[in-house]
Design a protein around this motif. Structure first.
Motif, mmCIF file in Angstrom:
data_model
loop_
_atom_site.group_PDB
_atom_site.id
_atom_site.type_symbol
_atom_site.label_atom_id
_atom_site.label_comp_id
_atom_site.label_asym_id
_atom_site.label_seq_id
_atom_site.Cartn_x
_atom_site.Cartn_y
_atom_site.Cartn_z
ATOM 1 N N VAL A 73 0.867 -1.176 0.000
ATOM 2 C CA VAL A 73 0.000 0.000 0.000
ATOM 3 C C VAL A 73 0.904 1.227 0.000
ATOM 4 C CG1 VAL A 73 -1.698 1.324 1.319
ATOM 5 C CG2 VAL A 73 -1.866 -1.175 1.208
ATOM 6 N N ALA A 74 0.631 2.175 -0.878
ATOM 7 C CA ALA A 74 1.419 3.403 -0.960
ATOM 8 C C ALA A 74 0.566 4.586 -0.532
ATOM 9 C CB ALA A 74 1.935 3.610 -2.382
ATOM 10 N N LEU A 75 1.007 5.262 0.522
ATOM 11 C CA LEU A 75 0.294 6.417 1.067
ATOM 12 C C LEU A 75 1.261 7.581 1.243
ATOM 13 C CD1 LEU A 75 -1.672 4.645 3.959
ATOM 14 C CD2 LEU A 75 -2.518 5.156 1.664
ATOM 15 N N ASP A 76 0.735 8.778 1.221
ATOM 16 C CA ASP A 76 1.552 9.945 1.555
ATOM 17 C C ASP A 76 1.474 10.142 3.065
ATOM 18 O OD1 ASP A 76 2.944 12.249 1.839
ATOM 19 O OD2 ASP A 76 1.771 13.435 0.422
ATOM 20 N N MET A 77 2.435 9.552 3.763
ATOM 21 C CA MET A 77 2.432 9.611 5.222
ATOM 22 C C MET A 77 2.967 10.930 5.749
ATOM 23 S SD MET A 77 3.403 5.675 6.264
ATOM 24 C CE MET A 77 4.616 5.360 4.981
ATOM 25 N N ARG A 78 3.267 11.857 4.853
ATOM 26 C CA ARG A 78 3.619 13.213 5.279
ATOM 27 C C ARG A 78 2.369 14.051 5.525
ATOM 28 N NH1 ARG A 78 7.818 13.660 0.320
ATOM 29 N NH2 ARG A 78 5.872 12.924 -0.632
ATOM 30 N N THR A 79 1.216 13.521 5.101
ATOM 31 C CA THR A 79 -0.048 14.226 5.302
ATOM 32 C C THR A 79 -0.798 13.636 6.485
ATOM 33 O OG1 THR A 79 -1.349 12.755 3.875
ATOM 34 C CG2 THR A 79 -0.188 14.592 2.810
ATOM 35 N N ALA A 80 -1.639 14.466 7.091
ATOM 36 C CA ALA A 80 -2.438 13.997 8.234
ATOM 37 C C ALA A 80 -3.352 12.854 7.821
ATOM 38 C CB ALA A 80 -3.248 15.159 8.808
ATOM 39 N N LYS A 81 -3.950 12.952 6.627
ATOM 40 C CA LYS A 81 -4.866 11.906 6.183
ATOM 41 C C LYS A 81 -4.116 10.603 5.930
ATOM 42 C CE LYS A 81 -8.739 10.092 4.972
ATOM 43 N NZ LYS A 81 -9.734 9.748 6.015
ATOM 44 N N GLY A 82 -2.925 10.677 5.356
ATOM 45 C CA GLY A 82 -2.146 9.470 5.117
ATOM 46 C C GLY A 82 -1.772 8.780 6.413
ATOM 47 N N ARG A 83 -1.351 9.567 7.406
ATOM 48 C CA ARG A 83 -0.995 8.983 8.707
ATOM 49 C C ARG A 83 -2.223 8.375 9.383
ATOM 50 N NH1 ARG A 83 2.270 13.732 8.772
ATOM 51 N NH2 ARG A 83 0.743 14.870 10.040
ATOM 52 N N GLU B 133 -5.413 3.595 11.113
ATOM 53 C CA GLU B 133 -6.636 2.797 10.989
ATOM 54 C C GLU B 133 -6.330 1.382 10.513
ATOM 55 O OE1 GLU B 133 -9.514 4.757 8.566
ATOM 56 O OE2 GLU B 133 -9.531 6.589 9.770
ATOM 57 N N LEU B 134 -5.407 1.252 9.563
ATOM 58 C CA LEU B 134 -5.031 -0.081 9.091
ATOM 59 C C LEU B 134 -4.422 -0.902 10.218
ATOM 60 C CD1 LEU B 134 -3.487 0.732 5.587
ATOM 61 C CD2 LEU B 134 -5.523 -0.640 6.031
ATOM 62 N N SER C 276 6.345 8.975 17.270
ATOM 63 C CA SER C 276 5.826 9.234 15.927
ATOM 64 C C SER C 276 4.331 8.970 15.940
ATOM 65 C CB SER C 276 6.509 8.330 14.899
ATOM 66 O OG SER C 276 6.074 6.984 15.063
ATOM 67 N N PHE C 277 3.704 9.121 14.797
ATOM 68 C CA PHE C 277 2.258 8.866 14.720
ATOM 69 C C PHE C 277 1.927 7.394 14.923
ATOM 70 C CE2 PHE C 277 3.839 8.103 10.491
ATOM 71 C CZ PHE C 277 3.038 7.109 9.955
ATOM 72 N N LEU C 278 2.954 6.517 14.906
ATOM 73 C CA LEU C 278 2.723 5.095 15.142
ATOM 74 C C LEU C 278 3.151 4.665 16.546
ATOM 75 C CD1 LEU C 278 3.701 3.461 11.707
ATOM 76 C CD2 LEU C 278 1.424 3.815 12.670
ATOM 77 N N ASN C 279 3.137 5.601 17.489
ATOM 78 C CA ASN C 279 3.494 5.224 18.858
ATOM 79 C C ASN C 279 2.429 4.292 19.433
ATOM 80 O OD1 ASN C 279 1.635 6.833 20.913
ATOM 81 N ND2 ASN C 279 2.102 8.235 19.211
ATOM 82 N N HIS C 280 2.850 3.439 20.308
ATOM 83 C CA HIS C 280 1.969 2.384 20.823
ATOM 84 C C HIS C 280 0.747 2.954 21.540
ATOM 85 C CE1 HIS C 280 0.890 -1.635 22.252
ATOM 86 N NE2 HIS C 280 0.660 -1.083 23.433
ATOM 87 N N ILE D 299 -6.893 9.118 -4.163
ATOM 88 C CA ILE D 299 -5.893 9.035 -5.222
ATOM 89 C C ILE D 299 -5.740 10.390 -5.906
ATOM 90 C CG2 ILE D 299 -5.347 7.997 -7.462
ATOM 91 C CD1 ILE D 299 -6.716 5.425 -6.440
ATOM 92 N N ASP D 300 -6.861 11.025 -6.191
ATOM 93 C CA ASP D 300 -6.821 12.339 -6.843
ATOM 94 C C ASP D 300 -6.130 13.380 -5.962
ATOM 95 O OD1 ASP D 300 -8.155 11.308 -9.029
ATOM 96 O OD2 ASP D 300 -10.150 12.001 -8.376
ATOM 97 N N GLU D 301 -6.287 13.240 -4.650
ATOM 98 C CA GLU D 301 -5.666 14.183 -3.719
ATOM 99 C C GLU D 301 -4.191 13.890 -3.486
ATOM 100 O OE1 GLU D 301 -8.112 13.671 -0.305
ATOM 101 O OE2 GLU D 301 -9.692 15.043 -0.996
ATOM 102 N N GLY D 302 -3.707 12.763 -4.002
ATOM 103 C CA GLY D 302 -2.301 12.399 -3.814
ATOM 104 C C GLY D 302 -2.004 11.754 -2.481
ATOM 105 N N VAL D 303 -3.046 11.345 -1.759
ATOM 106 C CA VAL D 303 -2.845 10.672 -0.467
ATOM 107 C C VAL D 303 -2.567 9.192 -0.673
ATOM 108 C CG1 VAL D 303 -3.926 10.090 1.752
ATOM 109 C CG2 VAL D 303 -4.320 12.335 0.703
ATOM 110 N N VAL D 304 -3.140 8.618 -1.723
ATOM 111 C CA VAL D 304 -2.988 7.199 -2.043
ATOM 112 C C VAL D 304 -2.430 7.085 -3.451
ATOM 113 C CG1 VAL D 304 -4.202 5.004 -2.405
ATOM 114 C CG2 VAL D 304 -4.882 6.526 -0.530
#
Length: 414
Positions: free
Chosen positions: A69-79, A84-85, A100-104, A397-402
């Motif tokens: 899965v490719a996401l723009d994790m520099r954006t709030a929506k990507g993170r 959620e995943l 980081s945004f993936l802290n436990h 996808i259009d927004e560049g998040v995915v």
């Protein structure tokens, strides 16, 4: 690929070697491993060596049998999508820092029983990589020719990032232990696996730490000799270098038979009032005299003759190969059921690829799976795991998040 972990899904947010290795081993045992990367590729996506098309052979082989899965994790929506995943799936492997945004704690707030397995540098939060923790371990300063001066000789780094691979394997083990614990108790777990602790802990487990403390000094360099036992490389008459080892009395007897040196060995035993048949200590202590006798015989024989004698006597030996030779070796690769041809490699380059290392005689190992194209499974995973419709995914996808598959682009980062 075995299916022992069929039904288990993992989210992996990784880079470099240790963390992808943990996911790879789980995938090879049947787990669904969903690797989430930054659009255009993460830090390891264009690691050397690259093909002429720009695809990394390192990335390709560390990510076999995974989904992408490719996401723009520099954006709030990507993170947010990554969080959620992870929460929906319940298991995360990562080497992203804890702060980081993936802290436990943040992930646990979304799912109480989540399991996070996080590979770190050092336990106190300092950065580290295989070659730096290896420098701290002491091994590079015990490696090298015996004649090197102990005070001025340089360290010798190992080429294989062994601590990374050990750390990856240990992470996969720790994750499965946490899964078993959750199955029994319903409790999630936060696992932190510092690469530095894997290294220094392995030094301790091997007995080397206790040895240094007991000796009160470092071990001397031994070149290619085996520490504490009989073994070294020898050169045949036709210039072939080979390694022999004797860790048991049977192996020692086989070497004496193969080299036909019983009288010479008996003479050394008599000169020092020792016996070698039952004593690793004695064989190691008097190794230089023994090495000279063994090399004297090797000087008179071509390797093929020497190998036939060694094999007939049931010894433990192997010829040194270049890695290019090893990659083209019939016994090691072509006739080895570990390997198969992996179809549809992103690089477009066809070559043998390993399946799981474990050999289960009653199960079909199956052909190795290829690595995914970056983003190849973005739409499928977001729909199945998060329940997003085609319209919502299309908007992301259009927004560049995915991003979807990069099959038609180079493997380098954009």
């Amino acid at each position: 690929m075995y299916q022992l972990l069929s039904g288990l899904s993992l989210i992996e947010v990784s880079s470099f070697v240790a963390s992808p290795t943990a996911g790879l081993y789980c995938a090879q045992m049947g787990a669904e491993v969903i690797r989430v990367d930054q659009i255009g590729g993460g830090l390891d996506y264009d690691r050397y060596q690259l093909t002429t098309e720009g695809r990394s052979l390192s990335w390709e082989n560390l990510n076999r049998a995974k989904k992408s899965v490719a996401l723009d994790m520099r954006t709030a929506k990507g993170r947010e999508l990554v969080q959620e995943l992870a929460a929906k799936t319940g298991q995360l492997i990562t080497n992203v820092p804890e702060k980081s945004f993936l802290n436990h704690a943040a992930l646990k707030a979304a799912r109480e029983d989540i399991i996070t397995a996080r590979i770190m540098g050092w336990g106190d939060g300092r950065q580290a990589m295989d070659f730096t923790v290896n420098a701290a371990s002491g091994y590079p300063l015990m490696t090298g020719p015996a004649e090197w001066d102990a005070d001025t000789a340089p360290p010798v780094n190992q080429l294989l990032p062994a601590w990374d691979f050990i750390c990856g394997a240990y992470t996969a083990f720790a994750l499965l232990a946490a899964l078993r614990h959750r199955d029994m108790t319903g409790e999630g777990s936060e696992l932190r696996i510092p690469l530095g602790d894997v290294a220094i802990g392995t030094v301790a487990n091997s007995g080397a730490m206790a040895e240094m403390l007991y000796r009160g000094s470092d071990r001397e360099r031994l070149g290619n000799a085996i520490w504490g036992a009989f073994g070294r490389d020898f050169m045949s008459r036709d210039g072939k270098r080979f390694m022999v080892a004797a860790l048991t009395s049977k192996q020692w007897a086989g070497l004496v038979e193969a080299f036909d040196i019983a009288p010479q060995v008996a003479a050394i035993e008599a000169a020092h009032n020792v016996e070698f048949a039952q004593s690793d200590h004695n064989r190691f202590t008097h190794r230089d005299e023994l090495f000279a006798v063994f090399q004297g015989v090797a000087d008179t024989l071509d390797y093929d003759v020497m190998a036939e004698r060694l094999a007939r006597a049931g010894t433990t030996f192997e010829r040194y190969r270049t890695m290019h030779e090893a990659a083209n070796d019939r016994v090691l690769v072509d006739d080895n059921p570990l390997f198969g041809q992996s179809p549809k490699n992103p690089s477009g380059f066809r070559y043998p690829a390993p399946g799981p290392f474990a050999n289960m005689p009653q199960r079909e190992r199956g052909a190795p799976h290829s690595a995914p194209y970056l983003g190849a499974d973005s739409e499928e995973i977001l729909a199945e795991r998060l329940g997003l419709g085609t319209g919502a995914i299309g908007k992301l996808i259009d927004e560049g998040v995915v991003a979807t598959s990069d099959a038609d682009t180079l493997g380098t980062r954009s």
